[in-house]
Design a protein around this motif. Sequence first.
Motif, PDB file in Angstrom:
ATOM      1  N   ARG A 340       1.005  -1.352   0.011  1.00  0.00           N
ATOM      2  CA  ARG A 340      -0.027  -0.109  -0.118  1.00  0.00           C
ATOM      3  C   ARG A 340       0.763   1.224   0.003  1.00  0.00           C
ATOM      4  NH1 ARG A 340      -2.326   3.760  -0.773  1.00  0.00           N
ATOM      5  NH2 ARG A 340      -4.292   4.418  -0.108  1.00  0.00           N
ATOM      6  N   HIS A 341       2.052   1.399   0.566  1.00  0.00           N
ATOM      7  CA  HIS A 341       2.954   2.520   0.794  1.00  0.00           C
ATOM      8  C   HIS A 341       4.136   2.162  -0.099  1.00  0.00           C
ATOM      9  CE1 HIS A 341       0.438   4.074   3.853  1.00  0.00           C
ATOM     10  NE2 HIS A 341       0.527   2.704   4.576  1.00  0.00           N
ATOM     11  N   GLU A 342       4.035   1.423  -0.996  1.00  0.00           N
ATOM     12  CA  GLU A 342       5.210   1.360  -1.986  1.00  0.00           C
ATOM     13  C   GLU A 342       4.730   1.609  -3.239  1.00  0.00           C
ATOM     14  OE1 GLU A 342       7.929   0.035  -1.529  1.00  0.00           O
ATOM     15  OE2 GLU A 342       8.012  -1.153   0.157  1.00  0.00           O
ATOM     16  N   ASN A 343       5.717   1.987  -4.183  1.00  0.00           N
ATOM     17  CA  ASN A 343       5.350   2.296  -5.575  1.00  0.00           C
ATOM     18  C   ASN A 343       5.410   1.367  -6.812  1.00  0.00           C
ATOM     19  OD1 ASN A 343       4.601   5.235  -4.829  1.00  0.00           O
ATOM     20  ND2 ASN A 343       6.815   5.894  -4.850  1.00  0.00           N
ATOM     21  N   TYR A 344       5.335   0.199  -6.183  1.00  0.00           N
ATOM     22  CA  TYR A 344       5.169  -0.917  -6.896  1.00  0.00           C
ATOM     23  C   TYR A 344       4.248  -2.070  -6.426  1.00  0.00           C
ATOM     24  CZ  TYR A 344       8.751  -3.400  -4.177  1.00  0.00           C
ATOM     25  OH  TYR A 344       9.480  -4.003  -3.131  1.00  0.00           O
ATOM     26  N   MET A 345       3.858  -3.087  -7.209  1.00  0.00           N
ATOM     27  CA  MET A 345       3.243  -4.024  -6.737  1.00  0.00           C
ATOM     28  C   MET A 345       3.418  -5.174  -7.532  1.00  0.00           C
ATOM     29  SD  MET A 345      -1.067  -4.657  -6.215  1.00  0.00           S
ATOM     30  CE  MET A 345      -1.207  -3.374  -5.195  1.00  0.00           C
ATOM     31  N   LEU A 346       3.563  -6.471  -6.949  1.00  0.00           N
ATOM     32  CA  LEU A 346       3.563  -7.905  -7.421  1.00  0.00           C
ATOM     33  C   LEU A 346       2.658  -8.884  -7.439  1.00  0.00           C
ATOM     34  CD1 LEU A 346       7.308  -8.710  -6.224  1.00  0.00           C
ATOM     35  CD2 LEU A 346       6.845  -8.201  -8.684  1.00  0.00           C
ATOM     36  N   LEU A 347       2.306  -9.327  -8.607  1.00  0.00           N
ATOM     37  CA  LEU A 347       1.364 -10.525  -8.569  1.00  0.00           C
ATOM     38  C   LEU A 347       2.046 -11.645  -9.287  1.00  0.00           C
ATOM     39  CD1 LEU A 347      -2.062  -8.610  -9.461  1.00  0.00           C
ATOM     40  CD2 LEU A 347      -1.486  -9.438  -7.248  1.00  0.00           C
ATOM     41  N   ALA A 348       1.600 -12.823  -8.991  1.00  0.00           N
ATOM     42  CA  ALA A 348       2.350 -13.973  -9.648  1.00  0.00           C
ATOM     43  C   ALA A 348       1.390 -15.029  -9.916  1.00  0.00           C
ATOM     44  CB  ALA A 348       3.516 -14.329  -8.847  1.00  0.00           C
ATOM     45  N   ASP A 349       1.817 -15.999 -10.954  1.00  0.00           N
ATOM     46  CA  ASP A 349       1.261 -17.180 -11.188  1.00  0.00           C
ATOM     47  C   ASP A 349       2.561 -18.189 -11.115  1.00  0.00           C
ATOM     48  OD1 ASP A 349       0.274 -19.671 -11.970  1.00  0.00           O
ATOM     49  OD2 ASP A 349      -1.333 -18.845 -13.388  1.00  0.00           O
ATOM     50  N   PHE A 350       2.976 -18.808  -9.980  1.00  0.00           N
ATOM     51  CA  PHE A 350       4.274 -19.475  -9.976  1.00  0.00           C
ATOM     52  C   PHE A 350       4.001 -20.837 -10.768  1.00  0.00           C
ATOM     53  CE2 PHE A 350       4.508 -16.814  -6.288  1.00  0.00           C
ATOM     54  CZ  PHE A 350       5.631 -16.117  -6.506  1.00  0.00           C
ATOM     55  N   GLN A 351       2.883 -21.429 -10.949  1.00  0.00           N
ATOM     56  CA  GLN A 351       2.691 -22.705 -11.587  1.00  0.00           C
ATOM     57  C   GLN A 351       3.094 -22.246 -13.128  1.00  0.00           C
ATOM     58  OE1 GLN A 351       0.513 -21.793  -9.118  1.00  0.00           O
ATOM     59  NE2 GLN A 351       1.707 -23.604  -7.963  1.00  0.00           N
ATOM     60  N   LYS A 352       2.478 -21.323 -13.453  1.00  0.00           N
ATOM     61  CA  LYS A 352       2.852 -21.111 -14.882  1.00  0.00           C
ATOM     62  C   LYS A 352       4.146 -20.172 -15.176  1.00  0.00           C
ATOM     63  CE  LYS A 352      -2.100 -20.462 -16.421  1.00  0.00           C
ATOM     64  NZ  LYS A 352      -3.137 -19.568 -16.959  1.00  0.00           N
ATOM     65  N   LYS A 353       4.905 -20.008 -14.115  1.00  0.00           N
ATOM     66  CA  LYS A 353       6.308 -19.135 -14.057  1.00  0.00           C
ATOM     67  C   LYS A 353       6.180 -17.763 -14.645  1.00  0.00           C
ATOM     68  CE  LYS A 353       8.869 -23.403 -13.830  1.00  0.00           C
ATOM     69  NZ  LYS A 353      10.165 -23.928 -14.268  1.00  0.00           N
ATOM     70  N   LEU A 357       5.198  -7.173 -12.706  1.00  0.00           N
ATOM     71  CA  LEU A 357       5.564  -6.210 -11.763  1.00  0.00           C
ATOM     72  C   LEU A 357       4.907  -4.926 -12.115  1.00  0.00           C
ATOM     73  CD1 LEU A 357       7.590  -4.566  -9.841  1.00  0.00           C
ATOM     74  CD2 LEU A 357       9.219  -4.966 -11.610  1.00  0.00           C
ATOM     75  N   MET A 358       3.994  -4.259 -11.328  1.00  0.00           N
ATOM     76  CA  MET A 358       2.983  -3.318 -11.788  1.00  0.00           C
ATOM     77  C   MET A 358       3.764  -2.218 -11.109  1.00  0.00           C
ATOM     78  SD  MET A 358      -0.561  -4.807 -11.447  1.00  0.00           S
ATOM     79  CE  MET A 358       0.031  -5.816 -10.073  1.00  0.00           C
ATOM     80  N   TYR A 359       3.686  -0.652 -11.747  1.00  0.00           N
ATOM     81  CA  TYR A 359       4.413   0.478 -11.422  1.00  0.00           C
ATOM     82  C   TYR A 359       3.402   1.215 -11.120  1.00  0.00           C
ATOM     83  CZ  TYR A 359       9.089  -0.753 -13.416  1.00  0.00           C
ATOM     84  OH  TYR A 359      10.099  -1.382 -13.343  1.00  0.00           O
ATOM     85  N   HIS A 360       3.638   2.310  -9.772  1.00  0.00           N
ATOM     86  CA  HIS A 360       2.801   3.191  -9.538  1.00  0.00           C
ATOM     87  C   HIS A 360       3.133   4.281 -10.422  1.00  0.00           C
ATOM     88  CE1 HIS A 360       1.287   6.612  -6.707  1.00  0.00           C
ATOM     89  NE2 HIS A 360       0.420   5.838  -6.481  1.00  0.00           N
ATOM     90  N   GLU A 361       2.202   5.408 -10.419  1.00  0.00           N
ATOM     91  CA  GLU A 361       2.660   6.401 -11.390  1.00  0.00           C
ATOM     92  C   GLU A 361       3.779   7.367 -10.774  1.00  0.00           C
ATOM     93  OE1 GLU A 361      -0.810   9.327 -11.356  1.00  0.00           O
ATOM     94  OE2 GLU A 361      -0.855   9.279  -9.313  1.00  0.00           O
ATOM     95  N   ASN A 362       4.228   7.448  -9.421  1.00  0.00           N
ATOM     96  CA  ASN A 362       5.193   8.084  -8.891  1.00  0.00           C
ATOM     97  C   ASN A 362       6.525   7.217  -8.670  1.00  0.00           C
ATOM     98  OD1 ASN A 362       3.493  10.145  -8.688  1.00  0.00           O
ATOM     99  ND2 ASN A 362       2.700   9.706  -6.662  1.00  0.00           N
ATOM    100  N   ILE A 363       6.756   6.028  -9.335  1.00  0.00           N
ATOM    101  CA  ILE A 363       7.707   5.262  -9.130  1.00  0.00           C
ATOM    102  C   ILE A 363       8.993   5.699  -9.630  1.00  0.00           C
ATOM    103  CG2 ILE A 363       7.701   4.163 -11.417  1.00  0.00           C
ATOM    104  CD1 ILE A 363       8.335   1.287  -9.801  1.00  0.00           C
ATOM    105  N   SER A 364      10.282   5.643  -8.442  1.00  0.00           N
ATOM    106  CA  SER A 364      11.248   6.297  -8.947  1.00  0.00           C
ATOM    107  C   SER A 364      12.225   5.140  -9.322  1.00  0.00           C
ATOM    108  CB  SER A 364      12.035   6.773  -7.765  1.00  0.00           C
ATOM    109  OG  SER A 364      12.265   5.939  -6.859  1.00  0.00           O
TER     110      SER A 364
END
Length: 463
Positions: A340-353, A357-364
């Motif tokens: 919530r307080h990061e400027n990125y987020m991760l989601l994954a499907d490890f079975q499909k490998k 990696l999603m970027y917030h609009e203010n990412i550095s």
Amino acid sequence: MENARIKENIGGSRHRYYWESFGKRGFLSTDLMSSGEAVSTWDHIKKWIKDVFLPQGYPDSVSADYLEYQLWDTFQVMCSSLNTSLLLHSTLEASGVGKENASALSATLAWMLRDVSFMFATILFTYAKSTHMSSNCKQWRLFADLANDVALTLKLFSPIIPLPLNLTMSLIGIILALVSAPVVPANTALASHQARRGNLADVQAKNGSQAKLVRLVALGLSAGLISHVSHSFQYKVITSFILMGLHIFANYKAKRIVRIETLNRPRLLILLEKWFSVTRIPSVEEANKSEPLFFGAAYKQNYLPYGFRLKIGSSLREALNSIGETEAFHQFQNLYSSFRHENYMLLADFQKKKIFLMYHENISPEEEFKGFFVAYLCMLHYISMEKNIQIANVNTTGMEKSTPGGEIINKVKTSSHALYQDFRKAAIEKGWKMDPVHLSPDECRYRFTQDDFIQEDEYTRTN
């Protein structure tokens, strides 16, 4: 005023100025390079050549690898120019020059078809790959030169290829598009590395002057070369292949010399692989020498080791479509408080490998680097569980292969801060620059609204 001395360096020429108050003589100057000898005409000529063909302030205004790279690059331009001039004879012969039944109109149409094919192919290739050409400039510059040799080979055999002239010329145009499209962005990126005093334009201009001088010399040499080998197709083939071999060798040597201190995906993967295997960061020179030039991450979209794919700058919609809305919802529930307080987020499907990696609009740039690090660490945790192997700095206690993806990401994210800081510190100590990071992300950016909904600005395309 007491006696005072000043030393200055002007483009490698060192001078000493000193103020002699006794006797009121004022400023006096000594050229430290001349050892008291008079400046000769030859010295003036050398200075003029340097001013014309080298960036202002050389060698202090350019990278340490500049001269060695330019020497090999000049040699490869010479080989390519000689071969191009030699094979112009074959192209004209294929167009019917010198034959009684040749038609100027048919030859003109063939050259027009080549130009049309070249333009369309350049537009399409640029659309597909332009975002990767700058970040992986060494690989794409080498790719362009290899494509150029393929085009020259086709020109060499064009008089005997059992294909219509129009089709042959169109194929040559398409291959030349693979040369033209990467050259400008790759050369610009390499010049950006070479320029060290905000002198990118000067470096590019002087590099262009060097190339033009070499081509002028090549034109003079090619006149004699053509007169000696053009009468024999066998001699022409042997000479052309020798020049191609030298061209490829010089290109490879030139790209291996370049020591870029910023991180793209291939170099970052080399650092991460060393860190998690022997807890050591390779130097800038070592990693650049190990960077794959003909294969690997530079050419494979979203590449990670062990068959994984990491989509950087991904959209939430793309992740939902791949993972499934139910699983993605469970992951989001687990990960919301962590990111919530990061400027990125991760989601994954490890079975499909697959990792997104999603970027917030203010990412550095710093957070781009950190997001990639956490994604790579998540991959290692899953591989450690899947293959039942021990990996340095990877602790899978409390996790197993069937652990939901959201829990794996959450645990890795929570425990990764100290490890990331150690990695970052070690990389900086080795001379690596963390800004900018050349990861070629897609341009989708998200933001949290007042109601904690995610809103995305999506400018991605599917390649």
